[in-house]
Design a protein around this motif. Structure first.
Motif, mmCIF file in Angstrom:
data_model
loop_
_atom_site.group_PDB
_atom_site.id
_atom_site.type_symbol
_atom_site.label_atom_id
_atom_site.label_comp_id
_atom_site.label_asym_id
_atom_site.label_seq_id
_atom_site.Cartn_x
_atom_site.Cartn_y
_atom_site.Cartn_z
ATOM 1 N N THR A 148 0.833 -1.203 0.000
ATOM 2 C CA THR A 148 0.000 0.000 0.000
ATOM 3 C C THR A 148 0.869 1.256 0.000
ATOM 4 O O THR A 148 0.590 2.226 -0.723
ATOM 5 N N ASP A 149 1.936 1.238 0.794
ATOM 6 C CA ASP A 149 2.854 2.375 0.849
ATOM 7 C C ASP A 149 3.509 2.596 -0.510
ATOM 8 O O ASP A 149 3.669 3.736 -0.966
ATOM 9 N N ALA A 150 3.884 1.514 -1.173
ATOM 10 C CA ALA A 150 4.486 1.610 -2.506
ATOM 11 C C ALA A 150 3.496 2.197 -3.510
ATOM 12 O O ALA A 150 3.874 3.014 -4.365
ATOM 13 N N VAL A 151 2.232 1.802 -3.417
ATOM 14 C CA VAL A 151 1.201 2.328 -4.317
ATOM 15 C C VAL A 151 1.043 3.832 -4.126
ATOM 16 O O VAL A 151 0.956 4.593 -5.092
ATOM 17 N N ILE A 152 1.015 4.276 -2.873
ATOM 18 C CA ILE A 152 0.870 5.713 -2.591
ATOM 19 C C ILE A 152 2.039 6.495 -3.190
ATOM 20 O O ILE A 152 1.845 7.543 -3.827
ATOM 21 N N HIS A 153 3.252 5.994 -3.023
ATOM 22 C CA HIS A 153 4.422 6.690 -3.560
ATOM 23 C C HIS A 153 4.413 6.678 -5.090
ATOM 24 O O HIS A 153 4.798 7.672 -5.725
ATOM 25 N N GLU A 154 3.966 5.593 -5.678
ATOM 26 C CA GLU A 154 3.909 5.535 -7.141
ATOM 27 C C GLU A 154 2.849 6.484 -7.695
ATOM 28 O O GLU A 154 3.029 7.076 -8.762
ATOM 29 N N ILE A 155 1.762 6.659 -6.960
ATOM 30 C CA ILE A 155 0.740 7.633 -7.372
ATOM 31 C C ILE A 155 1.323 9.040 -7.333
ATOM 32 O O ILE A 155 1.068 9.854 -8.227
ATOM 33 N N GLN A 156 2.120 9.345 -6.300
ATOM 34 C CA GLN A 156 2.770 10.656 -6.240
ATOM 35 C C GLN A 156 3.707 10.866 -7.431
ATOM 36 O O GLN A 156 3.805 11.968 -7.956
ATOM 37 N N ARG A 157 4.377 9.790 -7.842
ATOM 38 C CA ARG A 157 5.306 9.904 -8.967
ATOM 39 C C ARG A 157 4.557 10.116 -10.279
ATOM 40 O O ARG A 157 4.730 11.119 -10.967
ATOM 41 N N ILE A 158 3.699 9.178 -10.620
ATOM 42 C CA ILE A 158 3.071 9.222 -11.935
ATOM 43 C C ILE A 158 1.946 10.261 -12.005
ATOM 44 O O ILE A 158 1.632 10.774 -13.070
ATOM 45 N N GLY A 159 1.378 10.609 -10.839
ATOM 46 C CA GLY A 159 0.372 11.660 -10.813
ATOM 47 C C GLY A 159 0.967 13.011 -11.161
ATOM 48 O O GLY A 159 0.292 13.875 -11.711
ATOM 49 N N ASN A 160 2.262 13.215 -10.823
ATOM 50 C CA ASN A 160 3.000 14.399 -11.258
ATOM 51 C C ASN A 160 2.217 15.676 -10.921
ATOM 52 O O ASN A 160 1.918 16.497 -11.789
ATOM 53 N N ILE A 161 1.899 15.827 -9.635
ATOM 54 C CA ILE A 161 0.962 16.865 -9.191
ATOM 55 C C ILE A 161 1.477 18.278 -9.469
ATOM 56 O O ILE A 161 0.728 19.159 -9.878
ATOM 57 N N VAL A 162 2.768 18.506 -9.226
ATOM 58 C CA VAL A 162 3.375 19.828 -9.493
ATOM 59 C C VAL A 162 4.419 19.619 -10.589
ATOM 60 O O VAL A 162 5.580 19.331 -10.299
ATOM 61 N N PRO A 163 4.031 19.751 -11.854
ATOM 62 C CA PRO A 163 4.919 19.349 -12.941
ATOM 63 C C PRO A 163 6.151 20.219 -13.128
ATOM 64 O O PRO A 163 7.160 19.752 -13.646
ATOM 65 N N LEU A 164 6.106 21.479 -12.699
ATOM 66 C CA LEU A 164 7.258 22.350 -12.925
ATOM 67 C C LEU A 164 7.995 22.669 -11.629
ATOM 68 O O LEU A 164 9.092 22.221 -11.409
ATOM 69 N N ASN A 165 7.444 23.400 -10.720
ATOM 70 C CA ASN A 165 8.061 23.876 -9.477
ATOM 71 C C ASN A 165 8.106 25.394 -9.536
ATOM 72 O O ASN A 165 7.840 25.999 -10.578
ATOM 73 N N GLY A 166 8.436 26.008 -8.432
ATOM 74 C CA GLY A 166 8.512 27.459 -8.381
ATOM 75 C C GLY A 166 9.809 27.974 -8.975
ATOM 76 O O GLY A 166 10.841 27.301 -8.947
ATOM 77 N N PHE A 167 9.755 29.186 -9.523
ATOM 78 C CA PHE A 167 10.956 29.811 -10.066
ATOM 79 C C PHE A 167 11.966 30.100 -8.957
ATOM 80 O O PHE A 167 11.605 30.376 -7.820
ATOM 81 N N ARG A 168 13.252 30.024 -9.309
ATOM 82 C CA ARG A 168 14.346 30.404 -8.408
ATOM 83 C C ARG A 168 15.172 31.500 -9.066
ATOM 84 O O ARG A 168 15.113 31.696 -10.279
ATOM 85 N N LYS A 169 15.983 32.185 -8.266
ATOM 86 C CA LYS A 169 16.842 33.256 -8.782
ATOM 87 C C LYS A 169 18.278 33.029 -8.330
ATOM 88 O O LYS A 169 18.523 32.744 -7.156
ATOM 89 N N ALA A 170 19.201 33.144 -9.267
ATOM 90 C CA ALA A 170 20.622 32.960 -8.945
ATOM 91 C C ALA A 170 21.138 34.142 -8.142
ATOM 92 O O ALA A 170 21.046 35.291 -8.579
ATOM 93 N N ALA A 171 21.691 33.873 -6.967
ATOM 94 C CA ALA A 171 22.218 34.940 -6.106
ATOM 95 C C ALA A 171 23.593 35.407 -6.558
ATOM 96 O O ALA A 171 24.034 36.501 -6.202
ATOM 97 N N ARG A 172 24.270 34.557 -7.347
ATOM 98 C CA ARG A 172 25.617 34.917 -7.831
ATOM 99 C C ARG A 172 25.882 34.151 -9.126
ATOM 100 O O ARG A 172 25.160 33.225 -9.476
ATOM 101 N N ASP A 173 26.935 34.545 -9.818
ATOM 102 C CA ASP A 173 27.350 33.808 -11.021
ATOM 103 C C ASP A 173 27.699 32.374 -10.640
ATOM 104 O O ASP A 173 28.349 32.130 -9.605
ATOM 105 N N THR A 174 27.304 31.434 -11.484
ATOM 106 C CA THR A 174 27.615 30.033 -11.205
ATOM 107 C C THR A 174 27.601 29.250 -12.507
ATOM 108 O O THR A 174 27.439 29.816 -13.596
ATOM 109 N N THR A 175 27.785 27.943 -12.422
ATOM 110 C CA THR A 175 27.676 27.068 -13.596
ATOM 111 C C THR A 175 26.760 25.910 -13.273
ATOM 112 O O THR A 175 26.690 25.450 -12.127
ATOM 113 N N LEU A 176 26.059 25.434 -14.293
ATOM 114 C CA LEU A 176 25.222 24.234 -14.208
ATOM 115 C C LEU A 176 25.412 23.445 -15.490
ATOM 116 O O LEU A 176 25.253 23.993 -16.588
#
Length: 497
Positions: free
Chosen positions: A357-385
């Motif tokens: 049951t616990d595995a089913v709940i976690h899989e629903i969270q994964r495939i349900g993809n409730i928040v598909p993007l996320n909130g915007f962030r801002k770079a506080a300094r120069d960096t690399t990604l």
């Protein structure tokens, strides 16, 4: 001088062409990328990539861009450049490994208008006010039951109310969305406002309706249009204006609750988050840490929104996937019957004994993809990604969809498969790549509450009922994407067990 004078003798086509080239060149100079900036699709002057995006399912559009440009790429929304990070490893690098650099929120047109340009609320604020308000919210909610047995009892009591509402349908097809939203919302209402609301309370139903519409509109085509061109859109009619009118209703509702609290305050016995905040206001009159009545309203609304929308939507996706997979629904019910039975109410202590049951709940969270993007962030300094240069002040968008469906992390990413969270012996296994609540310093502060609610509500529902679609057909799993991703409206049967 002669050349400029000759402009006046040009024909209309030449004049238009001249101004087009001039505008294009000015836009290029203003928006040209620094060396080694993340690649991305060609952007048109002023509008950027707005009219080439899939506004219906933006997360799918970004997945296609990542396939072409890599896990770090850029696009333009109007005149704003946004850097997207895709895939578990790169998202983790940005929001966990470089959490301090990407902790702040950039300027947001919706928030600027709703919050009057102030660093208010729990979601959009920055700096010391955000740190202090987040710590205060988490410690206060813990004081009033978060993570304790008293809150577990409240959830179980609300689960009984929900069961009665479902029984009252008497086997007829019904839409569960409103019932789930009301039940889940009542839990955060008890923590924030010290009370629950009846399912028949019209004013509260309007509050929930407006809340859902705001979440949908902010991530819709009209919401993106406002994000891209706020100055223009402020003067135009359209559904985007409902966001602001609905927020006025939400703020008015919360303001009245705050005023009612003031009438019978007991300094020796705070009842909830609102009481505790009011007392804290008196201690911080001369500080800039956000302890004002305006911010109390907005922080309370942020808690209310975060504590309602995502968890109720997860429960809806649970119904969709377990109705579409009756064999999995039966296995969940068989495990519940074996461990708890059909009469005793579930408790959080049962979770370790319900690995499937616990595995089913976690899989629903994964495939349900409730928040598909996320909130915007801002770079506080120069960096690399990912080897690319990210200038200070850049806006970053972590794409959670890319984590939930990362082919390098999940054996069958496109398939509903509880086995993602089970080992060969059937024991539950945690997976680091499951981050439905985001991660790092901006992770959802209500994660513990949401996990408790999802487990107790879901187990109590499938303990008492078997769910199916009225005509036996498979339910739509495409979803409707706004700021969250919700199932299409459905009618379901609930058969008492």
């Amino acid at each position: 001088i002669m050349w400029f004078c000759n402009i006046f003798t040009f024909d209309l086509t030449s004049l238009f062409l001249f101004f087009f080239v001039l505008i294009f060149f000015a836009d290029y100079l203003k928006n040209r990328n620094p060396h080694n900036f993340p690649p991305g699709p060609f952007a048109f002057p002023f509008v950027g990539n707005f009219f080439t995006m899939d506004n219906k399912h933006l997360h799918k559009h970004f997945s296609k861009l990542a396939d072409v440009h890599g896990n770090v790429f850029s696009f333009r929304l109007g005149g704003d450049k946004i850097i997207c990070v895709s895939g578990y490893k790169m998202v983790k690098e940005a929001i966990v490994a470089q959490a301090d650099n990407f902790v702040d929120r950039p300027q947001d047109p919706f928030s600027d208008k709703i919050y009057a340009g102030q660093s208010y609320g729990l979601f959009q604020s920055n700096g010391e006010p955000w740190k202090r308000q987040r710590r205060f919210a988490m410690s206060t909610l813990r004081n009033f039951g978060l993570g304790k047995n008293i809150l577990e009892q409240s959830i179980c009591e609300e689960a009984r109310h929900l069961q009665e509402e479902i029984r009252s349908q008497k086997g007829k097809p019904f839409d569960p969305a409103g019932l789930f939203t009301n039940a889940v919302s009542n839990i955060i209402c008890q923590l924030v406002m010290g009370k629950r609301f009846e399912y028949s309370d019209h004013r509260f139903q309007m509050l929930l309706k407006y809340l859902s519409e705001v979440v949908l509109l902010e991530g819709s085509f009209w919401g993106l249009l406002y994000q891209a061109f706020p100055t223009v859109m402020n003067h135009l009619p359209g559904p985007h204006n409902k966001v602001f009118s609905h927020y006025e209703y939400l703020k008015d509702f919360m303001n009245k609750e705050i005023q009612n609290h003031r009438k019978d305050l007991d300094p020796s016995n705070p009842r909830d988050y609102i009481d505790a905040f009011i007392f804290e206001m008196d201690k911080n009159k001369d500080t800039n840490l956000g302890f004002s009545e305006t911010n109390l309203t907005l922080c309370s609304l942020d808690l209310f929104l975060a504590g309602t929308e995502t968890t109720s939507t997860t429960l809806l996706w649970a119904l969709v996937y377990l109705i579409n997979n009756p064999d999995i629904q039966e296995k969940v019910q068989a495990e519940i019957d074996q461990v708890i039975g059909q009469s005793r109410q579930p408790t959080m202590a049962d979770r370790s004994n319900l690995p499937y049951t616990d595995a089913v709940i976690h899989e629903i969270q994964r495939i349900g993809n409730i928040v598909p993007l996320n909130g915007f962030r801002k770079a506080a300094r120069d960096t690399t990604l990912g080897g690319y240069f990210i200038p200070k002040g850049s806006t970053l968008l972590p794409i959670l969809t890319s984590v939930m469906f990362d082919k390098n992390e999940w054996e069958t990413p496109e398939k509903f498969n509880p086995g993602h969270f089970l080992d060969a012996e059937g024991n539950f296994v945690r997976r680091e790549a499951l981050i439905p609540f985001s991660a790092g310093k901006r992770a959802c502060p209500g994660e513990g509450l949401a996990k408790m609610e999802m487990f107790l509500f879901l187990v109590s529902l499938f303990q008492k009922f078997s769910f199916s679609s009225p005509d036996g057909t498979e339910l739509n799993t495409e979803g409707i994407t706004g700021a969250t991703r919700v199932p299409h409206p459905v009618k379901i049967h609930a058969k008492p067990r």
